[in-house]
Design a protein around this motif. Sequence first.
Motif, PDB file in Angstrom:
ATOM      1  N   VAL A  91      47.945  35.632  -3.615  1.00  0.00           N
ATOM      2  CA  VAL A  91      47.398  34.841  -4.713  1.00  0.00           C
ATOM      3  C   VAL A  91      47.445  35.731  -5.951  1.00  0.00           C
ATOM      4  O   VAL A  91      46.888  36.837  -5.945  1.00  0.00           O
ATOM      5  CB  VAL A  91      45.956  34.389  -4.431  1.00  0.00           C
ATOM      6  CG1 VAL A  91      45.436  33.512  -5.560  1.00  0.00           C
ATOM      7  CG2 VAL A  91      45.883  33.649  -3.099  1.00  0.00           C
TER       8      VAL A  91
ATOM      9  N   VAL B 125      50.803  31.973  -4.687  1.00  0.00           N
ATOM     10  CA  VAL B 125      50.026  30.968  -5.415  1.00  0.00           C
ATOM     11  C   VAL B 125      49.600  31.613  -6.725  1.00  0.00           C
ATOM     12  O   VAL B 125      48.987  32.683  -6.723  1.00  0.00           O
ATOM     13  CB  VAL B 125      48.789  30.529  -4.608  1.00  0.00           C
ATOM     14  CG1 VAL B 125      47.912  29.593  -5.440  1.00  0.00           C
ATOM     15  CG2 VAL B 125      49.210  29.858  -3.311  1.00  0.00           C
TER      16      VAL B 125
ATOM     17  N   ALA C 274      47.324  31.577 -10.080  1.00  0.00           N
ATOM     18  CA  ALA C 274      46.024  31.000 -10.444  1.00  0.00           C
ATOM     19  C   ALA C 274      45.488  31.690 -11.690  1.00  0.00           C
ATOM     20  O   ALA C 274      45.982  32.742 -12.120  1.00  0.00           O
ATOM     21  CB  ALA C 274      45.029  31.170  -9.292  1.00  0.00           C
TER      22      ALA C 274
ATOM     23  N   ASP D 198      39.726  30.488 -11.422  1.00  0.00           N
ATOM     24  CA  ASP D 198      40.037  29.683 -10.233  1.00  0.00           C
ATOM     25  C   ASP D 198      39.666  30.407  -8.941  1.00  0.00           C
ATOM     26  O   ASP D 198      39.659  29.806  -7.866  1.00  0.00           O
ATOM     27  CB  ASP D 198      41.534  29.348 -10.187  1.00  0.00           C
ATOM     28  CG  ASP D 198      41.988  28.508 -11.363  1.00  0.00           C
ATOM     29  OD1 ASP D 198      41.162  27.700 -11.848  1.00  0.00           O
ATOM     30  OD2 ASP D 198      43.138  28.666 -11.804  1.00  0.00           O
TER      31      ASP D 198
ATOM     32  N   LEU E 224      38.324  31.793  -0.531  1.00  0.00           N
ATOM     33  CA  LEU E 224      39.607  31.527  -1.186  1.00  0.00           C
ATOM     34  C   LEU E 224      40.638  31.056  -0.180  1.00  0.00           C
ATOM     35  O   LEU E 224      41.409  30.114  -0.453  1.00  0.00           O
ATOM     36  CB  LEU E 224      40.086  32.800  -1.890  1.00  0.00           C
ATOM     37  CG  LEU E 224      41.432  32.716  -2.609  1.00  0.00           C
ATOM     38  CD1 LEU E 224      41.402  31.648  -3.694  1.00  0.00           C
ATOM     39  CD2 LEU E 224      41.818  34.076  -3.195  1.00  0.00           C
TER      40      LEU E 224
ATOM     41  N   GLN F  98      39.861  27.539   0.636  1.00  0.00           N
ATOM     42  CA  GLN F  98      40.139  26.701  -0.530  1.00  0.00           C
ATOM     43  C   GLN F  98      41.624  26.362  -0.628  1.00  0.00           C
ATOM     44  O   GLN F  98      41.999  25.243  -0.980  1.00  0.00           O
ATOM     45  CB  GLN F  98      39.685  27.446  -1.787  1.00  0.00           C
ATOM     46  CG  GLN F  98      40.013  26.793  -3.113  1.00  0.00           C
ATOM     47  CD  GLN F  98      39.539  27.660  -4.274  1.00  0.00           C
ATOM     48  OE1 GLN F  98      38.367  28.026  -4.356  1.00  0.00           O
ATOM     49  NE2 GLN F  98      40.442  28.020  -5.171  1.00  0.00           N
ATOM     50  N   LEU F  99      42.483  27.322  -0.272  1.00  0.00           N
ATOM     51  CA  LEU F  99      43.924  27.135  -0.432  1.00  0.00           C
ATOM     52  C   LEU F  99      44.603  26.546   0.797  1.00  0.00           C
ATOM     53  O   LEU F  99      45.618  25.855   0.666  1.00  0.00           O
ATOM     54  CB  LEU F  99      44.577  28.475  -0.773  1.00  0.00           C
ATOM     55  CG  LEU F  99      44.176  29.093  -2.118  1.00  0.00           C
ATOM     56  CD1 LEU F  99      44.810  30.463  -2.269  1.00  0.00           C
ATOM     57  CD2 LEU F  99      44.583  28.175  -3.271  1.00  0.00           C
ATOM     58  N   THR F 100      44.056  26.813   1.989  1.00  0.00           N
ATOM     59  CA  THR F 100      44.746  26.393   3.221  1.00  0.00           C
ATOM     60  C   THR F 100      43.958  25.395   4.059  1.00  0.00           C
ATOM     61  O   THR F 100      44.513  24.818   4.994  1.00  0.00           O
ATOM     62  CB  THR F 100      45.056  27.619   4.102  1.00  0.00           C
ATOM     63  OG1 THR F 100      43.832  28.162   4.608  1.00  0.00           O
ATOM     64  CG2 THR F 100      45.795  28.687   3.300  1.00  0.00           C
TER      65      THR F 100
END
Length: 537
Positions: free
Chosen positions: A473, A500, A502, A506, A520, A523-525
């Motif tokens: 990220v 990713v 950001a 975020d 995190l 949140q993403l996966t």
Amino acid sequence: MTPHDLGVLFDDLAAAGTATRFHLDRPFDLAPARPGTTATEWSVPGLALLVRETAGALAAAGAGPGERVAIVKANHWDYDLIACAAVRTGAVPVKLSGHLSGEALRTLLERSAPRVLVTDLGVLARTRAAGLTAAATTTVVLDAEGELPPGALRMSDLRGHADPGPRPRHDDDPLAVVHTSGTTGVPKLVIHTTRTLIHHLARFETLPLPRIGVRRGDSLFNSSAYAHGRTLCWTAVAPALGPRHISLASGECPGTTDLLLRAHPPTVVEALPSRYVRLRPLTRRLDNPFRNVRTYISTYDAVHPPVVRAYLQASAERRPLWMQGWGQSETGPLTFAFHTRRSVARAADGTATTVRGLGRPVPLKTRLKAVDPGTFRPVPPGTPGLVLCRTKAVAPGYLGEPERWAAKRHGDWWNTGDIATIARDGSVRLLDREVDHSPELSCLHAEDVIEDLLPEVLECVVLARPGTEPLPVVVTEDGLLDPVRWKRATGELPALADPVVAGWDDIPRTGTGKVRRTALLEQLTGSARTRGTGRWT
């Protein structure tokens, strides 16, 4: 020098004639303005009076020997002044970050069961919305304006009550409760005593160490998360060393902080790693405010090479030094590493620099060993293992979670939950938290490489996932990332998933600015599963 008892710290310094001036980026929430001083500039006698008056107010609200006083509010150094006042009454301050969610605060307040809660209306609204009920707690609100909930008291209405005077306590009785960062969930409440916090941690910092010791003519700058234990130890030491100026920043806005820095250019800087990142643009100015700094200090989290390099280059001093401490809320510092312009310089061939080296254990105070996480048998030097430590500064327990504490004890050793290598000479190289560790890749090393080779990256977080490639990220100022440059920078690393990109806001963070990696990842996966076991978080 012997550290002072927190309850009489400023009284003792005032009696000794300490002339240090304190400068704030905004007025205290505890005292927006005081007679005889501006709202943002304080003397030692003024702080001593403020602590005594606050102790009288807390005692009137119910604080006393053995009781707990929870403090949760907007970030500012007055966290520690309120804590000093609570100690003066004989109570035990419980410092909780106002950055925590309402649900986490509710859990920690229920676990700590304070007799008095010192807070502000913003925090109070969040905890009540989360379902907090505290029938046995007296709520004292710092806000000067706004409607109070039923039963709450305003701090200003309690002023004028008699100072109860300092109340002594045994060295092994609880002195303060602080909490861990909470990167993997609800933070743990760590109990510290006078013996662990003052006699071991604070006393060590009073030693006159060459190059890094504080001098009388120094100007100190601190930008921290004042709800955490590190600042309570700092408060017990820094004013007692008698520097000329101490400037304290409660926020991370570069513009506001720049004004504070320029008014009193610092010679010693201590800040959160995330604050160093946010204030880094100030180092690029021709008249940058760090030109007089000889020592930078960082704790809490990793700082990546480009950040260290930028600040060392910003100093006009001949040999500025960066001191990086590694430790935990439960133990205090365990190792120190020192970085110079030469040690973080880019290699001639463009190879990335890393600063994973944590230095060596604190001499005569700390012992470390790396063990196999499954068997707890020592691993050979240079082999990755779970790090255990022995130190007299280790706290006596977690408040309300004795089983969790017991799970992290291994005989006389404390389990840090970190994976690292320890060389034959005792030097430590951090790889990851056990919960985040992948045997194929050190996430922290990968982050160092990426940030060093891609200057446009403000922050990189590599998340290890079971059964698939680690997920990087990347935080950039404009939300853009050149795929060609990315491929070139990561070419020598193990395979990573597509990044990713950001923005800074975020990323879920703790009150110290550390990335909440588990949150995190979920949140993403959609899954919070990591490569490690998480048994010792």
